[in-house]
Structure formats: C-alpha cells, structure tokens
Scaffold this motif. Structure first.
Motif, PDB file in Angstrom:
ATOM      1  N   ASP A  41      72.112  -2.061 -97.885  1.00 40.63           N
ATOM      2  CA  ASP A  41      73.574  -2.065 -97.902  1.00 40.63           C
ATOM      3  C   ASP A  41      74.071  -1.230 -96.725  1.00 40.63           C
ATOM      4  O   ASP A  41      74.034  -0.001 -96.759  1.00 40.63           O
ATOM      5  CB  ASP A  41      74.083  -1.501 -99.222  1.00 40.63           C
TER       6      ASP A  41
ATOM      7  N   SER B 215      82.671   1.643-103.527  1.00 35.84           N
ATOM      8  CA  SER B 215      83.558   0.479-103.497  1.00 35.84           C
ATOM      9  C   SER B 215      84.746   0.689-102.558  1.00 35.84           C
ATOM     10  O   SER B 215      85.373  -0.265-102.128  1.00 35.84           O
ATOM     11  CB  SER B 215      84.054   0.147-104.899  1.00 35.84           C
TER      12      SER B 215
ATOM     13  N   GLY C 189      84.558  -1.115 -99.127  1.00 39.55           N
ATOM     14  CA  GLY C 189      84.668  -2.565 -99.008  1.00 39.55           C
ATOM     15  C   GLY C 189      83.490  -3.271 -99.658  1.00 39.55           C
ATOM     16  O   GLY C 189      82.658  -2.646-100.309  1.00 39.55           O
ATOM     17  N   PRO C 190      83.434  -4.586 -99.478  1.00 34.86           N
ATOM     18  CA  PRO C 190      82.377  -5.379-100.096  1.00 34.86           C
ATOM     19  C   PRO C 190      81.022  -5.065 -99.462  1.00 34.86           C
ATOM     20  O   PRO C 190      80.967  -4.547 -98.345  1.00 34.86           O
ATOM     21  CB  PRO C 190      82.791  -6.829 -99.818  1.00 34.86           C
ATOM     22  N   PRO C 191      79.949  -5.378-100.168  1.00 37.49           N
ATOM     23  CA  PRO C 191      78.615  -5.083 -99.639  1.00 37.49           C
ATOM     24  C   PRO C 191      78.389  -5.744 -98.274  1.00 37.49           C
ATOM     25  O   PRO C 191      78.807  -6.871 -98.051  1.00 37.49           O
ATOM     26  CB  PRO C 191      77.666  -5.683-100.682  1.00 37.49           C
ATOM     27  N   ILE C 192      77.752  -4.999 -97.377  1.00 41.33           N
ATOM     28  CA  ILE C 192      77.351  -5.537 -96.083  1.00 41.33           C
ATOM     29  C   ILE C 192      75.827  -5.587 -96.106  1.00 41.33           C
ATOM     30  O   ILE C 192      75.166  -4.565 -96.095  1.00 41.33           O
ATOM     31  CB  ILE C 192      77.834  -4.644 -94.921  1.00 41.33           C
ATOM     32  N   GLU C 193      75.328  -6.788 -96.202  1.00 45.32           N
ATOM     33  CA  GLU C 193      73.889  -6.931 -96.393  1.00 45.32           C
ATOM     34  C   GLU C 193      73.147  -6.824 -95.066  1.00 45.32           C
ATOM     35  O   GLU C 193      73.494  -7.505 -94.104  1.00 45.32           O
ATOM     36  CB  GLU C 193      73.612  -8.288 -97.029  1.00 45.32           C
TER      37      GLU C 193
ATOM     38  N   ALA D 192      79.302   1.000-107.609  1.00 49.99           N
ATOM     39  CA  ALA D 192      79.154  -0.453-107.496  1.00 49.99           C
ATOM     40  C   ALA D 192      77.681  -0.850-107.410  1.00 49.99           C
ATOM     41  O   ALA D 192      76.840  -0.023-107.134  1.00 49.99           O
ATOM     42  CB  ALA D 192      79.891  -0.968-106.271  1.00 49.99           C
TER      43      ALA D 192
ATOM     44  N   ARG E  85      76.920  -0.514 -95.700  1.00 52.57           N
ATOM     45  CA  ARG E  85      78.012   0.422 -95.986  1.00 52.57           C
ATOM     46  C   ARG E  85      77.451   1.818 -96.194  1.00 52.57           C
ATOM     47  O   ARG E  85      78.002   2.805 -95.723  1.00 52.57           O
ATOM     48  CB  ARG E  85      78.763   0.022 -97.261  1.00 52.57           C
TER      49      ARG E  85
END
Ligand SMILES: [Zn+2]
Length: 60
Positions: free
Chosen positions: A41, A5, A8-12, A60, A43
């Motif tokens: 993901d 986490s 950052g937010p998930p990068i699909e 996460a 990330r």
C-alpha cells in the motif's frame, strides 16, 4: 492522529523482481516511528517517508 483512510483510497504497489509467497516480505518496520508498514500500500510507504511523521491510525 492521521488515519490511513485520510490518505485516500489504497494505492497498490508492485514488487520489483516478482511476487513473493512469504507474507512477511510485504512488511517492514519504519525506522522513524517503528510502525509496521505494508509495502503493498503506497499510501503507507509514502507516509512513512515524510520527515517528522507520526504513526498512522490503521482504520482501513
Ligand atoms: Zn513511520
């Protein structure tokens, strides 16, 4: 240990060559740290490309 986490937010990400129905196809073992990486993901993918990285804490 760096947490997922923290990145950052998930990068699909999307597969090249279409979707797969096999869940195993979404994962690979990182050759550097041995952790299982979910290719969906980005990330995680980017993290495991970094030289000298440690395993990610999967929170996460
Ligand atoms: Zn790794």
């Amino acid at each position: 240990m760096t947490k997922l986490s923290d990145l950052g937010p998930p990068i699909e990400g999307r597969r090249h060559g279409g979707e797969t129905s096999k869940e195993d196809d979404h994962f690979y073992a990182c050759p550097a740290c041995g952790q299982t990486v979910d290719k969906r993901d980005l990330r995680q993918v980017i993290w495991h490309e970094r030289p000298g990285h440690k395993q990610l804490e999967m929170d996460a």
